[in-house]
Design an enzyme around this catalytic site. Structure first.
Site, short mmCIF file in Angstrom:
data_model
loop_
_atom_site.label_atom_id
_atom_site.label_comp_id
_atom_site.label_asym_id
_atom_site.label_seq_id
_atom_site.Cartn_x
_atom_site.Cartn_y
_atom_site.Cartn_z
N CYS A 62 5.44 1.41 5.15
CA CYS A 62 4.01 1.11 5.07
C CYS A 62 3.67 -0.35 5.38
O CYS A 62 2.50 -0.70 5.51
CB CYS A 62 3.48 1.45 3.68
SG CYS A 62 4.21 0.39 2.41
N ASP A 64 4.07 -2.93 3.41
CA ASP A 64 3.78 -3.73 2.22
C ASP A 64 5.01 -4.56 1.83
O ASP A 64 6.10 -4.31 2.31
CB ASP A 64 3.38 -2.82 1.06
CG ASP A 64 2.02 -2.19 1.30
OD1 ASP A 64 1.25 -2.78 2.07
OD2 ASP A 64 1.76 -1.12 0.75
N CYS A 89 0.81 -0.89 -3.04
CA CYS A 89 -0.18 0.05 -3.56
C CYS A 89 0.00 0.28 -5.06
O CYS A 89 0.90 -0.29 -5.69
CB CYS A 89 -0.03 1.37 -2.83
SG CYS A 89 1.54 2.12 -3.23
N CYS A 136 7.44 3.94 -2.27
CA CYS A 136 6.90 2.75 -2.95
C CYS A 136 7.82 2.30 -4.08
O CYS A 136 7.91 1.11 -4.38
CB CYS A 136 5.51 3.04 -3.51
SG CYS A 136 4.43 3.85 -2.34
#
Ligand code: FES
Length: 225
Positions: A62, A64, A89, A136
């Site tokens: 992603c 991040d 996130c 994540c």
């Protein structure tokens, strides 16, 4: 199914499954009240000066990023503090927050225990994450390993530094690597057909299929237990 309002194609509407985005109370709690987080750049800079190791990673899935700092008691080899910051996130915030608690609870994990921690263990403590958000939880776990490696380096324990190998090209025609397979597994592709759909691996170079299947099993075990 949740109710989808407005003009939505029926096929799309049918695919919106409320369960796939369900967040547990633990995820919500750690998202709204993250533990051990460094809120400002000033806090981060000051803490970095007194920390024993720092690790920073980005997520290929992603884009991040995550940064983790640790303090280690060299006599017991236990992690005493674990602080972090992220541009990630809600799932990344919740999973890193709970991981930072797991690492220091009961007097702290030894470095060996912390290195053995799997994203699967973190997700279990959160009582689950939506499947598509599993990657994540890997972000915090990888940043922690990087911080431990940095601690080994800074404290002169060179023999303990974990050297990661370069990418292995598995599909010789499309130049698809083991890292691409890893990323596909983290994004939820858990069998050969699903990984091939995402990456096109083995479409032309059929000789790599057994190795790809082996890698899928390896990454499934590594991340999902
Ligand atoms: Fe990027 Fe969760 S960390 S989507």
């Amino acid at each position: 199914m949740i109710e989808v309002k407005g003009t939505v194609h029926p096929d799309v509407k049918a695919k919106v499954d409320a369960k796939s985005w369900f967040y547990t109370d633990e995820v919500r709690d750690h998202f709204f009240n993250p533990k051990n987080i460094l809120k400002t750049q000033k806090e981060a800079t000051e803490y970095e000066a007194i920390s024993d190791g720092v690790g920073e990673v980005g997520s290929p899935a992603c884009g991040d990023m995550m940064k983790i700092w640790i303090k280690v008691d060299s006599d017991s080899d236990k992690i005493k503090e674990c602080k972090w910051q992220t541009f990630g996130c809600a799932s990344a915030i919740a999973s890193t927050s709970i991981m930072s608690e797991m690492v220091i609870e009961n007097g702290g994990m030894t470095i060996t225990q912390a290195l053995a921690l799997k994203p699967h263990d973190i997700v279990e403590r959160l009582h689950g994450l939506p499947a598509r958000k599993f990657h994540c939880s890997v972000l915090g776990d990888k940043a922690l390993s990087a911080a431990i490696n940095n601690y080994f380096f800074k404290s002169g324990q060179k023999d303990r530094i974990i050297v990661s190998k370069g990418a292995e090209i598995v599909d010789k025609i499309l130049k698809i690597t083991d890292k691409d397979i890893e990323e596909a597994v983290l994004e939820g592709a858990h069998d050969f057909e699903a990984v091939q759909k995402k990456t096109k691996v083995g479409v032309q170079d059929k000789t790599c299929i057994p190795r790809v299947k082996e890698l899928i099993e390896f990454y499934k075990d590594k991340y999902y237990g």
